[in-house]
Design a protein around this motif. Structure first.
Motif, mmCIF file in Angstrom:
data_model
loop_
_atom_site.group_PDB
_atom_site.id
_atom_site.type_symbol
_atom_site.label_atom_id
_atom_site.label_comp_id
_atom_site.label_asym_id
_atom_site.label_seq_id
_atom_site.Cartn_x
_atom_site.Cartn_y
_atom_site.Cartn_z
ATOM 1 N N PRO A 5 0.841 -1.202 0.000
ATOM 2 C CA PRO A 5 0.000 0.000 0.000
ATOM 3 C C PRO A 5 0.875 1.251 0.000
ATOM 4 C CG PRO A 5 0.007 -1.012 2.177
ATOM 5 C CD PRO A 5 0.790 -1.929 1.268
ATOM 6 N N PRO A 6 0.330 2.374 -0.491
ATOM 7 C CA PRO A 6 1.145 3.581 -0.699
ATOM 8 C C PRO A 6 1.893 4.043 0.551
ATOM 9 C CG PRO A 6 -1.170 3.972 -1.276
ATOM 10 C CD PRO A 6 -1.053 2.548 -0.907
ATOM 11 N N GLU A 7 1.295 3.878 1.747
ATOM 12 C CA GLU A 7 1.981 4.440 2.914
ATOM 13 C C GLU A 7 3.274 3.711 3.228
ATOM 14 O OE1 GLU A 7 -0.896 2.858 3.088
ATOM 15 O OE2 GLU A 7 -1.123 1.736 4.970
ATOM 16 N N LEU A 8 3.457 2.527 2.675
ATOM 17 C CA LEU A 8 4.714 1.826 2.923
ATOM 18 C C LEU A 8 5.770 2.217 1.890
ATOM 19 C CD1 LEU A 8 3.582 -1.723 4.042
ATOM 20 C CD2 LEU A 8 3.909 0.357 5.358
ATOM 21 N N LEU A 9 5.374 3.060 0.953
ATOM 22 C CA LEU A 9 6.317 3.509 -0.077
ATOM 23 C C LEU A 9 6.658 4.979 0.076
ATOM 24 C CD1 LEU A 9 4.624 1.654 -3.042
ATOM 25 C CD2 LEU A 9 6.816 1.090 -2.000
ATOM 26 N N GLU A 10 5.712 5.737 0.611
ATOM 27 C CA GLU A 10 5.916 7.194 0.715
ATOM 28 C C GLU A 10 5.612 7.597 2.143
ATOM 29 O OE1 GLU A 10 2.823 8.493 -1.797
ATOM 30 O OE2 GLU A 10 3.485 7.201 -3.434
ATOM 31 N N ASN A 11 6.622 7.536 2.993
ATOM 32 C CA ASN A 11 6.353 7.920 4.377
ATOM 33 C C ASN A 11 7.537 8.696 4.934
ATOM 34 O OD1 ASN A 11 8.332 5.989 4.860
ATOM 35 N ND2 ASN A 11 6.840 4.375 5.131
ATOM 36 N N ASP A 12 7.322 9.311 6.087
ATOM 37 C CA ASP A 12 8.420 9.980 6.779
ATOM 38 C C ASP A 12 9.203 8.943 7.551
ATOM 39 O OD1 ASP A 12 7.591 12.420 5.853
ATOM 40 O OD2 ASP A 12 6.195 12.698 7.536
ATOM 41 N N ILE A 13 10.412 9.311 7.911
ATOM 42 C CA ILE A 13 11.278 8.314 8.555
ATOM 43 C C ILE A 13 10.759 7.878 9.932
ATOM 44 C CG2 ILE A 13 12.896 10.098 9.382
ATOM 45 C CD1 ILE A 13 15.109 7.865 8.921
ATOM 46 N N ASP A 14 10.125 8.800 10.674
ATOM 47 C CA ASP A 14 9.666 8.437 12.012
ATOM 48 C C ASP A 14 8.256 7.880 11.992
ATOM 49 O OD1 ASP A 14 11.726 9.134 14.029
ATOM 50 O OD2 ASP A 14 11.630 11.042 12.945
ATOM 51 N N PHE A 15 8.100 6.737 12.593
ATOM 52 C CA PHE A 15 6.770 6.171 12.755
ATOM 53 C C PHE A 15 6.093 6.943 13.883
ATOM 54 C CE2 PHE A 15 3.874 2.985 14.660
ATOM 55 C CZ PHE A 15 3.078 2.761 13.552
ATOM 56 N N PRO A 16 5.001 7.670 13.586
ATOM 57 C CA PRO A 16 4.435 8.553 14.610
ATOM 58 C C PRO A 16 3.852 7.768 15.789
ATOM 59 C CG PRO A 16 3.464 8.958 12.437
ATOM 60 C CD PRO A 16 4.253 7.693 12.324
ATOM 61 N N GLU A 17 4.014 8.370 16.948
ATOM 62 C CA GLU A 17 3.437 7.820 18.184
ATOM 63 C C GLU A 17 1.940 7.583 17.956
ATOM 64 O OE1 GLU A 17 4.250 6.293 21.552
ATOM 65 O OE2 GLU A 17 5.800 7.686 20.882
#
Ligand code: TRP
Length: 361
Positions: A5-17
């Motif tokens: 899915p797109p969020e696993l390709l285009e995300n920021d480096i930090d996984f938000p709390e």
């Protein structure tokens, strides 16, 4: 193979709390976490990242936990027995801590030889200039050089690329690490992105661009108050430390030489740094700090408080470890099973990567 899915390709480096651990395709995120087996696990590992592995497990997310034996051998090229022994020690510590091998694969790097091949393939995507723009690697290389450079191996030099293979091979997309490992994740993400663009797109195969979750305390200071906690420096407190050694280590912590009723400084005080990390009652700790700064708390009292809370934390782990130590064959079976599971997935990735890069016959 899973379509990402797109969020696993285009995300920021930090996984938000508090971000959801389910991807938009309904599958769980994939935790990939690892350590190098160069000694037993200590409370610095716990605060830096191990603690969050445990939390992720509570939520039932898919997890792969890696023991990076080549990385340990790269650090200690003349000590294969030591590395071999520590593979078992680390797995035993994980079990004692309560990581659950039913919910995660515990795997050993050299048990998945395709990771080495992926390392070689990814190495073609990283320039030396980019590779050397890695502050953690730079610092670690300086330390080895200043010790005479005897142990500075080529394998050590390439470990960030090998780490990218460790993460991307099993398609890990969420990596809990200590703060010092963030540059490794930056490199991993760049490798994933350039692979996807340059090669993956051609055959419709994409690597995830993983995110990090940095532990509660990015970098727990050692008992000497100077360097990061590390067994080789000898400033560590083991996750299953004996009651006696724990007492010695806490009592031996550097603390200011001041009278009981002299005002003190909390900032930079080793014992307070540990209390910050481990004392459960945050409001109580706040009061204690004020009291200390006013001059009403002695060093002995502080150390006693720390000792009591560390003992509470460590005692159950110590007990459980003693049980697991009696069952080394079960620990090995757990490692074998986890390694087999992960290898199957890495083999698939490896085939796709080779195909995308137009390699092979
Ligand atoms: N380099 C990490 C460390 O020194 C260990 C490691 C190896 C790792 N491969 C990894 C960590 C993959 C996370 C993911 O602690």
């Amino acid at each position: 193979m899973r379509q990402l899915p797109p969020e696993l390709l285009e995300n920021d480096i930090d996984f938000p709390e508090g971000a959801p651990l389910q991807a938009s395709d309904g599958e769980s995120r994939r935790i990939l976490a690892g350590v190098r087996p160069s000694g037993r696990q200590h409370i610095g590992h716990y605060k830096g990242s191990l603690g969050s592995w445990k939390n992720f497990q509570k939520e039932g997310v898919h997890s792969d936990f890696l023991i990076a034996d080549i990385h340990a051998l790269a650090d200690h090229p003349d000590r294969p027995d030591f590395v071999r022994q520590n593979v078992l020690e680390v797995a035993t510590d994980w079990l004692a801590l309560g990581l659950d091998p039913q919910k995660a694969n515990f795997f050993v790097q050299t048990g998945v030889p395709e990771l080495e091949s992926l390392t070689a393939l990814f190495a073609t995507m990283v320039t030396v200039a980019r590779h050397e723009r890695n502050p953690t690697l730079k610092r670690e290389m300086e330390v080895l050089r200043s010790a005479g450079g005897r142990d500075l191996t080529v394998a050590f030099y390439t470990y960030p690329v090998s780490q990218a293979a460790d993460i991307l091979g099993p398609l890990g997309d969420l990596v809990p690490v200590g703060q010092d490992q963030r540059p490794m994740l930056e490199l991993t993400r760049e490798i994933a992105r350039s692979f996807n663009l340059q090669y993956g797109n051609r055959i419709g195969f994409q690597l995830p661009v993983p995110q990090v979750r940095v532990g509660e305390v990015g970098r727990l200071v050692g008992t000497d108050g100077k360097e990061k906690m590390s067994k080789s420096v000898g400033n560590d407190i083991g996750l299953a430390e004996s009651a006696r050694t724990l007492r010695q280590k806490v009592n031996g912590m550097a603390s200011p030489n001041k009278g009981k009723s002299d005002p003190g400084t909390v900032e930079g005080h080793v014992v307070f740094q540990y209390l910050d990390a481990f004392f459960p009652d945050k409001a109580g700790l706040q009061m204690l700090k004020q009291e200390y700064e006013r001059g009403g708390v002695g060093e002995g009292t502080l150390k006693q408080m720390l000792l009591a809370c560390l003992e509470d934390f460590i005692a159950p782990i110590r007990e459980s470890r003693a049980e697991w130590e009696k069952r080394p064959n079960d620990v090995k079976d757990i490692l074998r099973q986890g390694t087999t599971n992960v290898r199957a997935r890495v083999q698939e990735t490896h085939e796709k990567v080779r195909e995308a890069m137009q390699l092979g016959i």
